[in-house]
Design an enzyme around this catalytic site. Structure first.
Site, PDB file in Angstrom:
ATOM      1  N   SER A 121       1.006  -1.125  -0.525  1.00 54.85           N
ATOM      2  CA  SER A 121      -0.285  -0.442  -0.164  1.00 54.85           C
ATOM      3  C   SER A 121       0.383   1.018   0.196  1.00 54.85           C
ATOM      4  CB  SER A 121      -0.997   0.072   1.538  1.00 54.85           C
ATOM      5  OG  SER A 121      -1.814   1.091   1.291  1.00 54.85           O
ATOM      6  N   HIS A 144      -7.268  -5.938   1.688  1.00 59.37           N
ATOM      7  CA  HIS A 144      -6.166  -4.950   1.390  1.00 59.37           C
ATOM      8  C   HIS A 144      -5.231  -5.609   2.870  1.00 59.37           C
ATOM      9  CE1 HIS A 144      -3.943  -1.329   0.310  1.00 59.37           C
ATOM     10  NE2 HIS A 144      -3.960  -1.594   1.658  1.00 59.37           N
ATOM     11  N   ASP A 155     -10.952  -5.587  -2.826  1.00 64.06           N
ATOM     12  CA  ASP A 155      -9.499  -4.552  -1.507  1.00 64.06           C
ATOM     13  C   ASP A 155     -10.644  -3.400  -1.529  1.00 64.06           C
ATOM     14  OD1 ASP A 155      -7.991  -2.621  -0.574  1.00 64.06           O
ATOM     15  OD2 ASP A 155      -6.565  -3.128  -1.550  1.00 64.06           O
TER      16      ASP A 155
END
Length: 279
Positions: free
Chosen positions: A147, A256, A223
């Protein structure tokens, strides 16, 4: 440098350390896993950069990297994600800014410029410390992250050609200058002149001529940040125009979280190991 803890794992050692950072003007904590091969000589280095709200601890507890790192003979370095301390400016109620959200850039705006210098910390200060204190081969470095850390890994690799033999990412923020969860942080750290943001935007760095030999990216299709925050198709388009080989895996059903990261962690370490000459 102070040793906070040492534990044996897969015949290697998982350590946690703290040191005074001149770059960030605070104490910084980081983790180092040394595989058993380090007993016989220097091993390659793989940097893992964590995402928003994380410290070095998250990937240690949930990333499941040690078995693969031990098998391939690769050291894993896990830095913190930001400066920390009572004197470090922060927004306690904002998880997208301040502590845990350094975005791997060097801030230029007051009052953040004195401490939020994570780009220099990861690229300069911490590698010097690692190279001087651990049995690692700094001529064989790779970098990856998740991320915000995926954004950091790709931008650092693009801006330091030749340093990292390999770069990959889990769900990286492809265009932080326009993503909802990073644009406000860029304004506070770097000011309102968006030209200054290009140095920390993977897509724009590629447009400006920066290159890496190849990229590996894993992204979960489930996600919740995919459409607004991550947008890997923008990175895919930039790589296609620049002739950068990109392997992009869009994973059905994955979100995620570290459930996603840990599922594909061994694949990434094996991929890096080949390019670092340790597999």
């Amino acid at each position: 440098m102070e040793t906070l803890s040492i534990a044996r794992s897969f015949d290697g050692t998982q350590g946690v350390y703290r040191h005074r950072s001149d770059v960030c003007q605070c104490d910084m904590t980081f983790a180092v896993f040394l595989p058993p091969q380090a007993k016989d000589g220097p091993v390659p280095v793989l940097w893992y950069l964590s995402g928003l709200t994380c410290t070095h601890q998250n990937v240690m507890d949930k990333g499941e990297y040690r078995r693969a790192a031990a098998a391939h003979g690769v050291a894993i370095i896990c830095p913190d994600t930001s400066p920390r301390g009572d004197h470090v400016p922060d927004e306690k109620d904002n998880w997208q800014f301040g502590s845990g959200a350094g975005f791997y850039l060097d801030a230029t705006e007051a009052p953040y410029a004195a401490n939020y210098r994570m780009a220099s910390y990861i690229a300069q200060e911490l590698p010097a410390l690692i190279g001087a204190n651990f049995p690692v081969d700094m001529a064989r470095q790779g970098i990856f992250g998740h991320s915000m850390g995926g954004h950091g890994a790709i931008t650092l690799a693009l801006k330091h050609p030749g340093r990292y033999r390999s770069v990959s990412a889990f769900a990286p923020i492809a265009r932080p200058g326009v993503a909802g969860w990073s644009r406000p942080a860029f304004e506070k750290y770097l000011g309102t002149d968006e030209a200054a943001w290009r140095a920390y935007d993977s897509v724009l760095l590629i447009e400006d001529g920066h290159r890496v030999p190849e990229l590996l990216v894993d992204q979960g299709k489930a996600d919740g940040f995919l459409d607004d925050g991550l947008r890997p198709w923008l990175l895919e388009e930039a790589c296609r125009h620049a002739n950068i080989p990109l392997t992009l895996h869009m994973r059905d059903g994955y979100d995620h979280s570290y459930f996603f990261i840990s599922t594909f962690m061994a694949d990434h370490i094996a991929w890096h190991a080949v390019r670092l000459g340790s597999s």
